[in-house]
Design a protein around this motif. Structure first.
Motif, PDB file in Angstrom:
ATOM      1  N   ILE A   1       0.850  -1.185   0.000  1.00  0.00           N
ATOM      2  CA  ILE A   1       0.000   0.000   0.000  1.00  0.00           C
ATOM      3  C   ILE A   1       0.891   1.243   0.000  1.00  0.00           C
TER       4      ILE A   1
ATOM      5  N   SER B   1      -3.889   5.832  -1.658  1.00  0.00           N
ATOM      6  CA  SER B   1      -5.296   5.422  -1.542  1.00  0.00           C
ATOM      7  C   SER B   1      -5.744   4.572  -2.726  1.00  0.00           C
TER       8      SER B   1
ATOM      9  N   SER C   1      -3.864   2.355  -4.393  1.00  0.00           N
ATOM     10  CA  SER C   1      -3.388   0.985  -4.181  1.00  0.00           C
ATOM     11  C   SER C   1      -4.183   0.296  -3.070  1.00  0.00           C
ATOM     12  N   LEU C   2      -4.672   1.047  -2.094  1.00  0.00           N
ATOM     13  CA  LEU C   2      -5.518   0.474  -1.047  1.00  0.00           C
ATOM     14  C   LEU C   2      -6.838  -0.007  -1.646  1.00  0.00           C
TER      15      LEU C   2
ATOM     16  N   ALA D   1      -6.217  -3.095  -3.766  1.00  0.00           N
ATOM     17  CA  ALA D   1      -5.934  -4.251  -2.920  1.00  0.00           C
ATOM     18  C   ALA D   1      -7.215  -4.821  -2.316  1.00  0.00           C
TER      19      ALA D   1
ATOM     20  N   VAL E   1       0.130  -7.112   4.944  1.00  0.00           N
ATOM     21  CA  VAL E   1       0.170  -5.710   4.524  1.00  0.00           C
ATOM     22  C   VAL E   1       1.603  -5.214   4.596  1.00  0.00           C
TER      23      VAL E   1
ATOM     24  N   ILE F   1      -3.478   2.076   7.724  1.00  0.00           N
ATOM     25  CA  ILE F   1      -3.895   1.168   6.649  1.00  0.00           C
ATOM     26  C   ILE F   1      -4.470  -0.111   7.244  1.00  0.00           C
TER      27      ILE F   1
END
Length: 186
Positions: free
Chosen positions: A111, A114, A116-117, A120, A134, A142
């Motif tokens: 991560i 935002s 990539s969050l 994911a 993570v 996160i």
């Protein structure tokens, strides 16, 4: 079938090993769960055998095994010749296939922002791994956000080098941490 969540609760520090020196040290440590982050097609069977002889629960990081082709036969090879408890990968397709073979699966995610969050979370919900690792593990905000949305065991990994960082990751909602910091294995 073993309860992975319970196993992580009872063993919140996971050893991540990167070479044979780490392997030799972890065999005599108190750590119960080991992430194997190195090896080749020629050595992975031996590495897993040595760890299992010491009663360690072994996860092999598929993406880091030299000579392993990125396909279903590669996962079958690992299952047949190394026979780990489970596998770790960043690849959604590997998660699904490994689960079909009866392996526990850990999806490793990185991560950095935002976007990539969000990506994911979509990938995790689609592949439904047994747990999620993570990276970087020191990102407590996160971890809290993921915990609310995916409802799977979370393992914090990467850049965790002190007891304080272990405690912060666990307090943020991680069920366990993985680390190469040998002083934390005890």
């Amino acid at each position: 079938m073993i309860d992975l969540e319970g196993l992580l609760i009872e063993n919140p520090v996971v050893a991540a090993i990167r070479n044979d020196n780490d392997l030799n040290k972890v065999k005599d440590s108190n750590v119960h769960i080991v992430f194997v982050l190195y090896g080749s097609l020629l050595s992975i069977g031996r590495i897993c055998k040595e760890l299992k002889e010491k009663k360690k629960v072994v996860f092999v990081h598929l993406d880091m095994i030299e000579g392993l082709k990125s396909d279903q036969k590669g996962i079958e090879f690992i299952k047949e010749y190394a026979n780990p408890f489970g596998v770790i990968t960043t690849k959604q397709g590997y998660i699904k296939y490994a689960k079909n073979l009866g392996l526990y699966t850990i999806q490793r995610i990185f991560i950095i922002d935002s976007l990539s969050l969000d990506t994911a979370i979509k990938s995790i919900l689609a592949s439904q791994p047994s747990a999620v690792e993570v990276m970087p593990g020191v990102a407590s905000k996160i971890i809290k956000s993921l915990e609310k949305q995916i409802r799977l065991p979370i393992i914090a990994g990467g850049l965790i080098n002190t007891k304080k960082e272990v405690m912060e990751s666990l307090a943020a909602g991680a069920m366990a941490i993985s680390t190469t910091a040998q002083e934390l294995w005890e």
